[in-house]
Design a protein around this motif. Structure first.
Motif, mmCIF file in Angstrom:
data_model
loop_
_atom_site.group_PDB
_atom_site.id
_atom_site.type_symbol
_atom_site.label_atom_id
_atom_site.label_comp_id
_atom_site.label_asym_id
_atom_site.label_seq_id
_atom_site.Cartn_x
_atom_site.Cartn_y
_atom_site.Cartn_z
ATOM 1 N N LEU A 127 0.801 -1.216 0.000
ATOM 2 C CA LEU A 127 0.000 0.000 0.000
ATOM 3 C C LEU A 127 0.840 1.276 0.000
ATOM 4 C CD1 LEU A 127 -2.703 -1.081 2.602
ATOM 5 C CD2 LEU A 127 -3.019 -0.864 0.134
ATOM 6 N N ARG A 128 2.074 1.175 0.535
ATOM 7 C CA ARG A 128 2.924 2.362 0.651
ATOM 8 C C ARG A 128 4.330 2.010 0.131
ATOM 9 N NH1 ARG A 128 0.069 5.712 4.357
ATOM 10 N NH2 ARG A 128 1.898 6.976 4.840
ATOM 11 N N PRO A 129 4.476 1.936 -1.202
ATOM 12 C CA PRO A 129 5.727 1.448 -1.779
ATOM 13 C C PRO A 129 6.841 2.483 -1.939
ATOM 14 C CG PRO A 129 4.148 1.870 -3.517
ATOM 15 C CD PRO A 129 3.445 2.179 -2.224
ATOM 16 N N TYR A 130 6.621 3.707 -1.439
ATOM 17 C CA TYR A 130 7.638 4.749 -1.570
ATOM 18 C C TYR A 130 7.999 5.296 -0.191
ATOM 19 C CZ TYR A 130 5.980 4.468 -6.336
ATOM 20 O OH TYR A 130 5.605 3.995 -7.564
ATOM 21 N N PRO A 154 11.927 4.564 -4.207
ATOM 22 C CA PRO A 154 11.172 3.330 -3.962
ATOM 23 C C PRO A 154 11.656 2.673 -2.672
ATOM 24 C CG PRO A 154 11.889 3.444 -6.252
ATOM 25 C CD PRO A 154 12.578 4.566 -5.528
ATOM 26 N N ALA A 155 10.762 2.000 -1.977
ATOM 27 C CA ALA A 155 11.118 1.382 -0.702
ATOM 28 C C ALA A 155 12.242 0.363 -0.841
ATOM 29 C CB ALA A 155 9.886 0.713 -0.089
ATOM 30 N N ASP A 156 12.348 -0.277 -2.006
ATOM 31 C CA ASP A 156 13.387 -1.285 -2.197
ATOM 32 C C ASP A 156 14.641 -0.721 -2.858
ATOM 33 O OD1 ASP A 156 12.411 -0.818 -4.727
ATOM 34 O OD2 ASP A 156 11.967 -2.916 -5.200
ATOM 35 N N SER A 157 14.770 0.595 -2.899
ATOM 36 C CA SER A 157 15.943 1.218 -3.509
ATOM 37 C C SER A 157 17.194 0.957 -2.674
ATOM 38 C CB SER A 157 15.738 2.728 -3.637
ATOM 39 O OG SER A 157 16.950 3.369 -3.998
ATOM 40 N N PRO A 158 18.338 0.689 -3.319
ATOM 41 C CA PRO A 158 19.600 0.523 -2.582
ATOM 42 C C PRO A 158 20.033 1.793 -1.867
ATOM 43 C CG PRO A 158 19.982 0.524 -4.968
ATOM 44 C CD PRO A 158 18.503 0.429 -4.764
ATOM 45 N N VAL A 159 19.402 2.912 -2.175
ATOM 46 C CA VAL A 159 19.681 4.166 -1.457
ATOM 47 C C VAL A 159 19.511 3.964 0.045
ATOM 48 C CG1 VAL A 159 18.765 6.475 -0.988
ATOM 49 C CG2 VAL A 159 19.152 5.735 -3.342
ATOM 50 N N TRP A 160 18.504 3.193 0.430
ATOM 51 C CA TRP A 160 18.207 3.004 1.851
ATOM 52 C C TRP A 160 19.217 2.099 2.551
ATOM 53 C CZ3 TRP A 160 15.512 6.909 2.762
ATOM 54 C CH2 TRP A 160 14.496 7.333 1.900
ATOM 55 N N GLN A 186 0.994 15.187 -3.794
ATOM 56 C CA GLN A 186 1.994 16.152 -3.327
ATOM 57 C C GLN A 186 2.976 16.552 -4.423
ATOM 58 O OE1 GLN A 186 3.714 14.983 0.545
ATOM 59 N NE2 GLN A 186 1.965 13.619 0.820
ATOM 60 N N ASN A 187 2.731 16.013 -5.634
ATOM 61 C CA ASN A 187 3.575 16.338 -6.790
ATOM 62 C C ASN A 187 5.057 16.078 -6.496
ATOM 63 O OD1 ASN A 187 3.856 17.179 -9.462
ATOM 64 N ND2 ASN A 187 4.279 19.307 -8.855
ATOM 65 N N LEU A 188 5.324 14.918 -5.879
ATOM 66 C CA LEU A 188 6.690 14.553 -5.521
ATOM 67 C C LEU A 188 7.359 13.807 -6.667
ATOM 68 C CD1 LEU A 188 5.946 13.294 -1.892
ATOM 69 C CD2 LEU A 188 7.036 15.460 -2.538
ATOM 70 N N THR A 189 8.666 13.931 -6.749
ATOM 71 C CA THR A 189 9.441 13.239 -7.783
ATOM 72 C C THR A 189 10.075 11.990 -7.192
ATOM 73 O OG1 THR A 189 9.950 15.324 -8.893
ATOM 74 C CG2 THR A 189 11.364 13.438 -9.408
ATOM 75 N N ILE A 190 9.869 10.857 -7.840
ATOM 76 C CA ILE A 190 10.495 9.609 -7.400
ATOM 77 C C ILE A 190 11.878 9.540 -8.030
ATOM 78 C CG2 ILE A 190 10.347 7.095 -7.404
ATOM 79 C CD1 ILE A 190 7.281 7.475 -7.729
ATOM 80 N N GLU A 191 12.901 9.496 -7.195
ATOM 81 C CA GLU A 191 14.279 9.479 -7.679
ATOM 82 C C GLU A 191 14.863 8.077 -7.580
ATOM 83 O OE1 GLU A 191 16.666 12.901 -6.541
ATOM 84 O OE2 GLU A 191 14.927 13.709 -5.467
ATOM 85 N N ASN A 192 15.951 7.855 -8.295
ATOM 86 C CA ASN A 192 16.607 6.545 -8.291
ATOM 87 C C ASN A 192 18.033 6.589 -7.770
ATOM 88 O OD1 ASN A 192 14.468 4.893 -9.451
ATOM 89 N ND2 ASN A 192 14.787 6.103 -11.306
ATOM 90 N N GLU A 193 18.669 7.749 -7.866
ATOM 91 C CA GLU A 193 20.051 7.876 -7.417
ATOM 92 C C GLU A 193 20.224 9.170 -6.623
ATOM 93 O OE1 GLU A 193 22.720 7.682 -10.680
ATOM 94 O OE2 GLU A 193 22.181 5.620 -11.232
#
Length: 246
Positions: A127-130, A154-160, A186-193
């Motif tokens: 339900l809350r994947p970000y 994303p919740a599964d990003s290696p950033v975390w 909220q017009n948020l941008t999903i980033e990857n790096e």
């Protein structure tokens, strides 16, 4: 849909507390010298306090912090109990700054681990994947942490694996989970790096890296009694600790 989300989060509140206790209980008290012999990955399994080498003193610090996490005690209560013990043992007491540093860093890590396990529950993730990095935006916030404020991955990003708080001593940052709808509203941008450097709103340029020794995710290195493959320093400390309990 909103009722489902709130229900899941409500059910997981207790788990967060219990897992914070379990996480900190599993930490092994070792000396600072032994601590620096470990790689950053394994440092998350150990507990130490600068300036103390006696295991019984380090264990007392650990026990009092564990009690504080279990019982919701304040930093001042922790300091008072530790200073009473230290004076009996012939040491000077710890200052308010030292107590705050030790207390906040360790309790924050424990609760953030519990929070991580709450957010990675499969039902919550669905339900809350970000996740969004949330720094306390005030004059005490470190510039590198401020550069992460509001960034969504994303919740599964290696950033975390690198940027899951605490990301420094006395760090107050946290991570919040978001639904796809919240990201869009909220017009948020999903980033990857993560950029290596960033410019803050006040014009300062900063390197976007966590503080030294805080570049790992403590929730992703769970301690288990199976010590196969663990560093010799940690194995010896653990076996000594177990032997002392018998």
């Amino acid at each position: 849909m909103m009722d489902d989300i709130e229900s899941i989060i409500s059910l997981n509140k207790e788990m967060t507390f219990e897992e914070a206790v379990d996480y900190f209980k599993g930490k092994i008290p070792i000396t600072m010298k032994q601590f620096y012999e470990l790689s950053a990955e394994y440092q998350t399994l150990a507990f130490t306090v600068s300036g103390y080498t006696k295991v019984q003193v380090l264990k007392k610090f650990h026990d009092e912090l564990l009690r504080a996490i279990k019982d919701g005690e304040t930093m001042q209560s922790f300091r008072d109990k530790m200073n009473e013990f230290l004076e009996i043992e012939g040491y000077e007491g710890i200052t308010n700054f030292q107590a705050d540093n030790i207390f906040r860093t360790n309790t924050q890590a424990a609760y953030q681990v519990g929070h991580y396990r709450q957010m990675t529950d499969p039902d919550v993730l669905k339900l809350r994947p970000y996740w969004i990095y949330d720094a306390v935006n005030d004059t005490h916030t470190r510039p590198s942490h401020l550069a992460m404020d509001g960034k969504v991955f994303p919740a599964d990003s290696p950033v975390w694996d690198v940027w899951y708080p605490p990301n420094g001593f006395r760090c107050r940052c946290t991570v919040r989970s978001l639904s796809r709808r919240q990201v869009e509203q909220q017009n948020l941008t999903i980033e990857n790096e993560i950029p290596k450097a960033a410019q803050l709103q006040d014009g300062r340029f900063v390197n976007v890296i966590p503080d030294p020794r805080f570049q790992t995710n403590p929730a992703k290195v769970p301690f288990t009694p199976d010590l196969k493959g663990y560093p010799e320093t940690l194995v010896k400390a653990y076996n000594k600790q177990v032997k002392g309990k018998k």
